[in-house]
Design an enzyme around this catalytic site. Sequence first.
Site, PDB file in Angstrom:
ATOM      1  N   TRP A   1       0.812  -1.218   0.000  1.00  0.00           N
ATOM      2  CA  TRP A   1       0.000   0.000   0.000  1.00  0.00           C
ATOM      3  C   TRP A   1       0.843   1.264   0.000  1.00  0.00           C
ATOM      4  O   TRP A   1       0.463   2.272  -0.597  1.00  0.00           O
ATOM      5  CB  TRP A   1      -1.004  -0.004   1.157  1.00  0.00           C
TER       6      TRP A   1
ATOM      7  N   ASP B   1      -1.263   6.622   6.628  1.00  0.00           N
ATOM      8  CA  ASP B   1      -2.396   5.811   6.175  1.00  0.00           C
ATOM      9  C   ASP B   1      -2.596   4.744   7.250  1.00  0.00           C
ATOM     10  O   ASP B   1      -1.791   3.826   7.391  1.00  0.00           O
ATOM     11  CB  ASP B   1      -2.058   5.171   4.820  1.00  0.00           C
TER      12      ASP B   1
ATOM     13  N   LYS C   1     -12.382  -1.200   6.988  1.00  0.00           N
ATOM     14  CA  LYS C   1     -11.558  -2.177   7.706  1.00  0.00           C
ATOM     15  C   LYS C   1     -11.595  -1.951   9.205  1.00  0.00           C
ATOM     16  O   LYS C   1     -11.582  -2.893   9.971  1.00  0.00           O
ATOM     17  CB  LYS C   1     -10.121  -2.119   7.197  1.00  0.00           C
TER      18      LYS C   1
HETATM   19  C1  PLP Z   1      -7.259  -1.426   1.988  1.00  0.00           C
HETATM   20  C2  PLP Z   1      -6.206  -0.402   2.092  1.00  0.00           C
HETATM   21  C3  PLP Z   1      -6.184   0.711   1.236  1.00  0.00           C
HETATM   22  C4  PLP Z   1      -7.190   0.898   0.112  1.00  0.00           C
HETATM   23  O1  PLP Z   1      -8.433   1.215   0.598  1.00  0.00           O
HETATM   24  P1  PLP Z   1      -9.581   1.642  -0.468  1.00  0.00           P
HETATM   25  O2  PLP Z   1     -10.745   1.949   0.442  1.00  0.00           O
HETATM   26  O3  PLP Z   1      -9.822   0.463  -1.352  1.00  0.00           O
HETATM   27  O4  PLP Z   1      -9.080   2.818  -1.198  1.00  0.00           O
HETATM   28  C5  PLP Z   1      -5.196   1.650   1.425  1.00  0.00           C
HETATM   29  N1  PLP Z   1      -4.284   1.513   2.397  1.00  0.00           N
HETATM   30  C6  PLP Z   1      -4.271   0.449   3.228  1.00  0.00           C
HETATM   31  C7  PLP Z   1      -3.251   0.370   4.302  1.00  0.00           C
HETATM   32  C8  PLP Z   1      -5.233  -0.538   3.108  1.00  0.00           C
HETATM   33  O5  PLP Z   1      -5.234  -1.570   3.941  1.00  0.00           O
END
Ligand code: PLP
Length: 368
Positions: free
Chosen positions: A109, A177, A201
Amino acid sequence: MLASRSETSPVFSFAAAAAPLPPELADAAGCALRDYGGSGQSVLELPFTGHEFASILESAEAHLRELLGVPADYRVLFLQGGASAHFALLPLNLLRPGDRAAYLETGHWSVRALAEARRVAGAAAITGCRIAKPGGGDWCVPRSIAYLHITSNETADGRQLHENQIPAVDPVPLIADMTGDLFSRPIDVARYGLIYASAQKSLAAAGLTIAIVHPDLLGRARAEVPAPFNYALQAAQRSKVNTPPVFAVYLALLMLKWMACQGGIATLAARSREKSARLYDEIESSGFYRCTVPASQRSTINVCYCLPTPTLEREFVVEARRRNLLHLAGHPAIGGIRASLYNTMPMAGVEALLAFMAEFAETWQNGG
Ligand SMILES: *Cc1c(COP(=O)(O)O)cnc(C)c1O
């Protein structure tokens, strides 16, 4: 052959892409879809400009501030687009002409975030950096940058930056992030310039993206940034520049209350450590499963491991599915097995997986 699937065993989803929804939250959300708080209207019918939705949003923000200990001067934004859209929106909102930023490359990511930033800001403005020494704690962070971007939990790779591994770059703003692990461990928000996370998540449903931002970083956006994605504008208009994802915000409120009822972040963090430790212990002691992530980088959220062959891994995923243990295949770019243990995965799910793993290993160690 292992025993065939029991029709009565509970279903546990180990998917990385979206966390399990506790049944009591599904029930509460279902009720609100029909009749929000006895008002006779669905929560989806609430105008985002009205007082009912204003109080949902304010309550969600207050609970989030309380849970994470967000300092009073930070702004909490309820945005859309998902972390992937913000990979591009971050440089558009934060970099002034001539500014440079650095991205710590720790896995899938962070590399995606870096590539998107380069695409919109240009390669000269965005530097990727890696660990200076393999296994060492030194990061080669360039000086005179507008921000350093990190990915606290690499959901695809099963790697996590633990508290003592998060680079100290003050006064350079740290941008994180935290899609993978927000609300699963205590964080010192004051160490960050901006924290962002897709909600599916760690918090609610897809469609909502949380940003927690220091006011010093607001007001730098390029003129061409669309209004709904302009952080300063959203802060000024309390996340109501355009229609927010009303249902996802409502679900976030339910989940934030649920997390507080569980005992807050300290309790959730202890559970995360316990759930993942039990899995890593089984992997280490099995003589069959193997974890390829160094112990110091292992994620408490996404436990990634391998079996002796890819064929056995496929067999493992199929057999697990028959036991109602779902979505255990690793990220397509990484392979192997991945068990994701978000806050809402109960210990019973981990125990069911452990029992299956022990049985599967024994069967194959005895010749299949
Ligand atoms: C799942 C994930 C993303 C992407 O998320 P989206 O909602 O599909 O844009 C970005 N960064 C991390 C760390 C993730 O686990």
